[in-house]
Scaffold this motif. Structure first.
Motif, mmCIF file in Angstrom:
data_model
loop_
_atom_site.group_PDB
_atom_site.id
_atom_site.type_symbol
_atom_site.label_atom_id
_atom_site.label_comp_id
_atom_site.label_asym_id
_atom_site.label_seq_id
_atom_site.Cartn_x
_atom_site.Cartn_y
_atom_site.Cartn_z
ATOM 1 N N THR A 175 0.809 -1.217 0.000
ATOM 2 C CA THR A 175 0.000 0.000 0.000
ATOM 3 C C THR A 175 0.847 1.275 0.000
ATOM 4 O O THR A 175 0.365 2.340 -0.358
ATOM 5 N N ASP A 176 2.106 1.165 0.419
ATOM 6 C CA ASP A 176 2.970 2.351 0.408
ATOM 7 C C ASP A 176 4.414 1.883 0.447
ATOM 8 O O ASP A 176 4.697 0.716 0.760
ATOM 9 N N GLY A 177 5.318 2.795 0.146
ATOM 10 C CA GLY A 177 6.725 2.415 0.170
ATOM 11 C C GLY A 177 7.610 3.616 -0.050
ATOM 12 O O GLY A 177 7.129 4.696 -0.426
ATOM 13 N N GLY A 178 8.884 3.435 0.215
ATOM 14 C CA GLY A 178 9.852 4.497 -0.010
ATOM 15 C C GLY A 178 11.247 3.930 0.162
ATOM 16 O O GLY A 178 11.416 2.752 0.482
ATOM 17 N N TYR A 179 12.245 4.783 -0.083
ATOM 18 C CA TYR A 179 13.619 4.335 0.129
ATOM 19 C C TYR A 179 14.469 5.516 0.542
ATOM 20 O O TYR A 179 14.130 6.683 0.311
ATOM 21 N N GLU A 180 15.586 5.156 1.204
ATOM 22 C CA GLU A 180 16.618 6.131 1.495
ATOM 23 C C GLU A 180 17.866 5.539 0.880
ATOM 24 O O GLU A 180 17.988 4.313 0.809
ATOM 25 N N GLY A 181 18.783 6.359 0.450
ATOM 26 C CA GLY A 181 19.950 5.737 -0.142
ATOM 27 C C GLY A 181 20.959 6.721 -0.632
ATOM 28 O O GLY A 181 20.767 7.930 -0.585
ATOM 29 N N ASP A 182 22.037 6.125 -1.117
ATOM 30 C CA ASP A 182 23.165 6.878 -1.567
ATOM 31 C C ASP A 182 23.840 6.034 -2.629
ATOM 32 O O ASP A 182 23.956 4.824 -2.463
ATOM 33 N N GLY A 183 24.237 6.646 -3.698
ATOM 34 C CA GLY A 183 24.919 5.846 -4.715
ATOM 35 C C GLY A 183 24.766 6.482 -6.077
ATOM 36 O O GLY A 183 24.314 7.624 -6.198
ATOM 37 N N CYS A 184 25.127 5.727 -7.099
ATOM 38 C CA CYS A 184 25.141 6.270 -8.453
ATOM 39 C C CYS A 184 23.717 6.528 -8.953
ATOM 40 O O CYS A 184 22.740 6.017 -8.390
ATOM 41 N N ALA A 185 23.622 7.306 -9.998
ATOM 42 C CA ALA A 185 22.324 7.721 -10.545
ATOM 43 C C ALA A 185 21.471 6.527 -10.967
ATOM 44 O O ALA A 185 20.259 6.528 -10.758
ATOM 45 N N ILE A 186 22.080 5.496 -11.532
ATOM 46 C CA ILE A 186 21.298 4.350 -12.007
ATOM 47 C C ILE A 186 20.663 3.612 -10.833
ATOM 48 O O ILE A 186 19.483 3.254 -10.876
ATOM 49 N N SER A 187 21.433 3.403 -9.762
ATOM 50 C CA SER A 187 20.896 2.649 -8.615
ATOM 51 C C SER A 187 19.722 3.382 -7.979
ATOM 52 O O SER A 187 18.713 2.772 -7.622
ATOM 53 N N GLN A 188 19.835 4.700 -7.850
ATOM 54 C CA GLN A 188 18.795 5.461 -7.162
ATOM 55 C C GLN A 188 17.562 5.621 -8.068
ATOM 56 O O GLN A 188 16.430 5.473 -7.624
ATOM 57 N N ALA A 189 17.786 5.891 -9.354
ATOM 58 C CA ALA A 189 16.658 6.037 -10.277
ATOM 59 C C ALA A 189 15.904 4.721 -10.411
ATOM 60 O O ALA A 189 14.668 4.699 -10.451
ATOM 61 N N SER A 190 16.624 3.618 -10.452
ATOM 62 C CA SER A 190 15.979 2.325 -10.631
ATOM 63 C C SER A 190 15.084 2.011 -9.426
ATOM 64 O O SER A 190 13.970 1.501 -9.595
ATOM 65 N N ALA A 191 15.537 2.341 -8.214
ATOM 66 C CA ALA A 191 14.725 2.112 -7.013
ATOM 67 C C ALA A 191 13.476 3.003 -7.035
ATOM 68 O O ALA A 191 12.376 2.574 -6.670
ATOM 69 N N ASP A 192 13.654 4.241 -7.472
ATOM 70 C CA ASP A 192 12.524 5.175 -7.519
ATOM 71 C C ASP A 192 11.467 4.700 -8.515
ATOM 72 O O ASP A 192 10.268 4.690 -8.224
ATOM 73 N N ILE A 193 11.925 4.270 -9.692
ATOM 74 C CA ILE A 193 11.010 3.768 -10.731
ATOM 75 C C ILE A 193 10.306 2.508 -10.231
ATOM 76 O O ILE A 193 9.097 2.336 -10.414
ATOM 77 N N MET A 194 11.049 1.645 -9.551
ATOM 78 C CA MET A 194 10.455 0.397 -9.035
ATOM 79 C C MET A 194 9.319 0.708 -8.067
ATOM 80 O O MET A 194 8.233 0.111 -8.158
ATOM 81 N N LEU A 195 9.552 1.635 -7.139
ATOM 82 C CA LEU A 195 8.506 1.941 -6.154
ATOM 83 C C LEU A 195 7.267 2.495 -6.843
ATOM 84 O O LEU A 195 6.141 2.157 -6.480
ATOM 85 N N ASP A 196 7.479 3.325 -7.853
ATOM 86 C CA ASP A 196 6.367 3.846 -8.638
ATOM 87 C C ASP A 196 5.492 2.711 -9.169
ATOM 88 O O ASP A 196 4.282 2.823 -9.230
ATOM 89 N N MET A 197 6.155 1.629 -9.564
ATOM 90 C CA MET A 197 5.442 0.536 -10.217
ATOM 91 C C MET A 197 4.784 -0.421 -9.239
ATOM 92 O O MET A 197 3.769 -1.031 -9.562
#
Ligand code: ZN
Length: 139
Positions: free
Chosen positions: A53-75
């Motif tokens: 029902t909800d989700g999020g992330y915190e993180g640090d790292g390269c652009a691909i790793s962070q963008a991929s996590a953001d896109i995944m949560l969207d989905m």
């Protein structure tokens, strides 16, 4: 898929991530690490029975790793755990061996990361969020 569009989407998710924060409430939390690049994410999910029902992330790292996590949560927010795992199967397969056009349609925006399959050094970056989610759901 043009390189320009790929770069724009990755940049957009880094500059203005939708999900880069811990949600107000969560019942699952797991850290994922990709030592080969130095990427770290902590993934949070809130579930109600079988539904995310909800989700999020915190993180640090390269652009691909962070963008991929953001896109995944969207989905995956609003999907059942089984649907989320199915999407992660498709994503892993897209990166490792390739998938059909119809399967890529199912991945929507995450499909842009297909080009990572030609960049072996970035594969672990792209799959970090997805791999952490699978582990979290016990798959
Ligand atoms: Zn990385």
């Amino acid at each position: 898929m043009s390189n320009t569009l790929y770069n724009e989407i990755i940049n957009e998710h880094n500059l203005r991530p939708y999900h880069k924060q811990a949600p107000a409430e969560s019942d699952l939390k797991l850290e994922g690490v990709n030592p080969s690049c130095g990427d770290v994410i902590t993934l949070y999910l809130k579930t109600d029975g079988d539904v995310i029902t909800d989700g999020g992330y915190e993180g640090d790292g390269c652009a691909i790793s962070q963008a991929s996590a953001d896109i995944m949560l969207d989905m995956i927010i609003g999907k059942s755990k089984d649907e989320a795992l199915h999407l992660s199967d498709l994503f892993m397969r897209m990166i490792k061996e390739g998938i059909s056009e119809e399967e890529k349609d199912e991945l929507m925006e995450a499909g842009i990361l297909e080009s990572v399959s030609h960049m072996p050094a970035r594969v672990k970056c792209a799959v970090l969020g997805w791999r952490t989610m699978r582990e979290m759901l016990g798959a």
